[in-house]
Design an enzyme around this catalytic site. Sequence first.
Site, PDB file in Angstrom:
ATOM      1  N   GLY A 134       0.823  -1.197   0.000  1.00  0.00           N
ATOM      2  CA  GLY A 134       0.000   0.000   0.000  1.00  0.00           C
ATOM      3  C   GLY A 134       0.861   1.252   0.000  1.00  0.00           C
ATOM      4  N   CYS A 135       0.247   2.373  -0.342  1.00  0.00           N
ATOM      5  CA  CYS A 135       1.006   3.622  -0.472  1.00  0.00           C
ATOM      6  C   CYS A 135       1.494   4.138   0.879  1.00  0.00           C
ATOM      7  CB  CYS A 135       0.174   4.672  -1.202  1.00  0.00           C
ATOM      8  SG  CYS A 135      -1.482   4.939  -0.531  1.00  0.00           S
ATOM      9  N   PHE A 136       0.594   4.271   1.855  1.00  0.00           N
ATOM     10  CA  PHE A 136       1.023   4.667   3.195  1.00  0.00           C
ATOM     11  C   PHE A 136       2.031   3.658   3.740  1.00  0.00           C
ATOM     12  CE2 PHE A 136      -2.863   7.415   4.200  1.00  0.00           C
ATOM     13  CZ  PHE A 136      -2.115   8.575   4.375  1.00  0.00           C
TER      14      PHE A 136
END
Length: 324
Positions: A134-136
């Site tokens: 995921g990005c975070f």
Amino acid sequence: MIKAGIIGGSGYTGGELIRILLNHPAVEIDFVYSTTRAGKGLSTAHPDLLGLTELQFTGDVNLQVDVVFLCLGHGNSSKFLIDHAFSEKTIIIDLSNDFRLQADANFQGKQFVYGLPELNASDIEYAQYIANPGCFATAIQLALLPLAKAGRLSEHIHVNAVTGSTGAGISPSDTSHFSWRNNNVSWYKPFTHQHLGEINESLRSLQNPLGELFFLPNRGNFTRGIFATAYTHFNGSLEDAKELFNDYYTDAAFTHVSKDPISLKQVVNTNHCHIHLHKHNDTLLITSAIDNLLKGASGQAVQNMNLILGLEENLGLNLKAGVF
């Protein structure tokens, strides 16, 4: 040429994948699948592609393609793979959260490897199925991995991170439309964000037990990028911390430790992560910045593909930020 397919090509991550792969010297896009836009030109969903390609969206899937990227909503990749049996040789790179956790990594006999190159490069090189982070999760893990590797995350870890509106996906929502988002900042999912699971699994693979991680995500009034600040107790000098980070990332193609404070514009439109370290008394502050659609999604997916295929890790990903 490597034949690539994209499933769910009308969204933000699909559009970024198309942009990258059109300029990748070793890849040819075989198809871009979309149930809502079949028969329409790619530029009808992605105006930035106007004049760059004559490809159209299709409702057909080539199950013999060399590599396929799944750019579907969370929970939909597993359903798609149940309905579509790709060749035993097809590399599958999933950009959803369906296979990121260890409990979900084995799906129909396919063993998905967590695709964070700065953590799992050697496993990725021999993998066929990739769960893209995921990005975070990418921004936070890159800020903390060197400390976990050194066993220095025994105390509480606090993370505050702000993301652009593209992180919410292409479908309009109450918190992503312009009149609400512009000139506005807000938090959401405090201390319960879904990326915490994969973050904790990765950090615990390097250090266990691990201090408790408190994560507060924020919505920013910009379109793309993640700017994360993490801080924790650190017994040692700032120079000690810099040595840990520089040693850990000495061979990293896309993660760089900056001597100077960093800003978000440095990494937007690139596959790079920039990191900066600052120490105040016994607290170490780690700042990390990435583009959520590239290093946090499509760029990292192509980076994983390059590693699997034995290509140069940065092939097709030499993208420059615009800082002005």
